[in-house]
Design a protein around this motif. Sequence first.
Motif, short mmCIF file in Angstrom:
data_model
loop_
_atom_site.label_atom_id
_atom_site.label_comp_id
_atom_site.label_asym_id
_atom_site.label_seq_id
_atom_site.Cartn_x
_atom_site.Cartn_y
_atom_site.Cartn_z
N TYR A 170 0.81 -1.22 0.00
CA TYR A 170 0.00 0.00 0.00
C TYR A 170 0.85 1.27 0.00
O TYR A 170 0.31 2.37 -0.08
CB TYR A 170 -0.91 0.01 1.23
N MET A 171 2.15 1.16 0.12
CA MET A 171 3.00 2.37 0.17
C MET A 171 2.84 3.17 -1.13
O MET A 171 2.91 2.60 -2.22
CB MET A 171 4.48 1.98 0.35
N VAL A 172 2.65 4.47 -0.98
CA VAL A 172 2.55 5.35 -2.15
C VAL A 172 3.95 5.75 -2.57
O VAL A 172 4.75 6.21 -1.76
CB VAL A 172 1.70 6.60 -1.82
N MET A 173 4.25 5.58 -3.88
CA MET A 173 5.63 5.69 -4.34
C MET A 173 5.94 6.97 -5.11
O MET A 173 7.11 7.28 -5.31
CB MET A 173 5.97 4.48 -5.21
N ASN A 174 4.92 7.67 -5.58
CA ASN A 174 5.22 8.89 -6.33
C ASN A 174 4.02 9.85 -6.27
O ASN A 174 2.98 9.53 -5.67
CB ASN A 174 5.59 8.57 -7.79
N LYS A 175 4.16 11.00 -6.88
CA LYS A 175 3.12 12.03 -6.80
C LYS A 175 1.85 11.65 -7.54
O LYS A 175 0.81 12.30 -7.38
CB LYS A 175 3.67 13.36 -7.34
N HIS A 176 1.92 10.61 -8.37
CA HIS A 176 0.73 10.16 -9.09
C HIS A 176 -0.11 9.20 -8.26
O HIS A 176 -1.17 8.75 -8.71
CB HIS A 176 1.14 9.47 -10.39
N GLY A 177 0.35 8.89 -7.07
CA GLY A 177 -0.41 8.00 -6.20
C GLY A 177 -0.20 6.53 -6.47
O GLY A 177 -0.92 5.69 -5.93
N GLU A 178 0.76 6.20 -7.34
CA GLU A 178 1.01 4.78 -7.62
C GLU A 178 1.60 4.11 -6.38
O GLU A 178 2.46 4.67 -5.70
CB GLU A 178 1.97 4.64 -8.80
N THR A 179 1.13 2.90 -6.12
CA THR A 179 1.57 2.18 -4.93
C THR A 179 2.73 1.24 -5.25
O THR A 179 3.01 0.93 -6.43
CB THR A 179 0.43 1.35 -4.34
N ILE A 183 3.21 -0.57 -8.93
CA ILE A 183 4.37 -0.32 -9.79
C ILE A 183 5.25 -1.57 -9.93
O ILE A 183 5.77 -1.84 -11.01
CB ILE A 183 5.23 0.83 -9.22
N THR A 184 5.41 -2.33 -8.85
CA THR A 184 6.47 -3.35 -8.87
C THR A 184 5.98 -4.80 -8.95
O THR A 184 6.81 -5.70 -9.10
CB THR A 184 7.39 -3.23 -7.62
N SER A 185 4.68 -5.05 -8.82
CA SER A 185 4.28 -6.45 -8.89
C SER A 185 4.44 -6.97 -10.32
O SER A 185 4.18 -6.24 -11.29
CB SER A 185 2.83 -6.63 -8.44
N PRO A 186 4.89 -8.21 -10.50
CA PRO A 186 5.09 -8.77 -11.84
C PRO A 186 3.80 -8.80 -12.66
O PRO A 186 3.84 -8.60 -13.88
CB PRO A 186 5.59 -10.19 -11.55
N VAL A 187 2.67 -9.03 -11.99
CA VAL A 187 1.40 -9.08 -12.72
C VAL A 187 1.07 -7.71 -13.30
O VAL A 187 0.66 -7.59 -14.46
CB VAL A 187 0.28 -9.57 -11.78
N GLU A 188 1.26 -6.65 -12.51
CA GLU A 188 0.98 -5.30 -13.01
C GLU A 188 1.98 -4.91 -14.10
O GLU A 188 1.64 -4.22 -15.06
CB GLU A 188 1.03 -4.29 -11.85
N LEU A 189 3.22 -5.36 -13.95
CA LEU A 189 4.23 -5.12 -14.99
C LEU A 189 3.76 -5.73 -16.31
O LEU A 189 3.80 -5.09 -17.37
CB LEU A 189 5.55 -5.76 -14.55
N ALA A 190 3.29 -6.97 -16.25
CA ALA A 190 2.82 -7.66 -17.47
C ALA A 190 1.60 -6.95 -18.06
O ALA A 190 1.47 -6.84 -19.29
CB ALA A 190 2.49 -9.11 -17.13
N LYS A 191 0.71 -6.44 -17.20
CA LYS A 191 -0.47 -5.73 -17.70
C LYS A 191 -0.08 -4.49 -18.49
O LYS A 191 -0.66 -4.19 -19.54
CB LYS A 191 -1.37 -5.33 -16.52
#
Length: 310
Positions: A170-179, A183-191
């Motif tokens: 759940y950690m927010v990583m940038n000003k766009h609110g991406e968590t 950003i880093t899960s392999p599934v989201e990377l593939a998407k």
Amino acid sequence: MAFSEVVGRERKHLNLLAFDIGGTTIKHGVVTAKGDILQKGSDATPASMALLLELLQDIKHRYAADYTLSGAAFSTPGIPNQITGFIDGGSAIPYLHEVPFKPKAQECMQLAVSFENDANCAALAETWLGSARKMKDIIMVVSGSGIGGAIIKDGALHRGANGYGGEFGYMVMNKHGETFSGITSPVELAKRVSAAKRTNIDAVRVFELAEAGDEVARREVDRHFYYLAVGLYNLQFAYDPEAILIGGAISERCDYISRIYEKIDLLITANSMADLRPNLCKCRFGNDANLIGAVAYFNQSFRPKPEVAG
């Protein structure tokens, strides 16, 4: 005699039925109380709670033909509530959160049941018998459909005031609110790469494309490692553990840890005031960690209470 007393007297002889409930498959096996897996298998995750309970009964009957089973240890997504028996939070299996899971499982299986979060189970397995054996302060980060996490503090799970201890995803990583998860899960990377290329590919294929020089895949993989490094670097300074264990199928890549270190070293160079380099370790047990960790938690749950003198 209370069940915990029975377990305490016969612990070394116990065989437990262990489950790892995931969004796609349910892994299961017979595991001794010492953490040895005697037999294991998997089934597709059912589409409803009723079908899940039927499957649990069926799996129990399969193993009971060859083993005497003394309890059932579950690794689950979400936040198992040890008081209400519900699984709080959310996951890829919505029905899992709609009923009191623990009493339902006990009733259908007629066994003593324990349940614990999957990332917590992985951390317990690794500190019990794995890569972090003898360590008392570690962080576990598991990459999959999201980012799971766990904190072991002074040798015990740290759940936090609201049960969200270790929920690093759940950690927010940038000003766009991406968590961190987004950003880093392999599934989201593939998407992301699938959407850019208007096709459907998994994370393994994304890494293959990146290695072959595909610009879209290379950029996303580089972004994956950068934000992973940022998250782990920050966690190191927030908690200062002895080690950060990296789990999940993607971590089996031989260059995975070294690629994270490449980005961490850039952060250290840019921040000369703080040159602490996290101790990153791969998990020992891979896909079996949750089964073994579920048994570790079962052992803790039914540990006999010490007698009080007087």
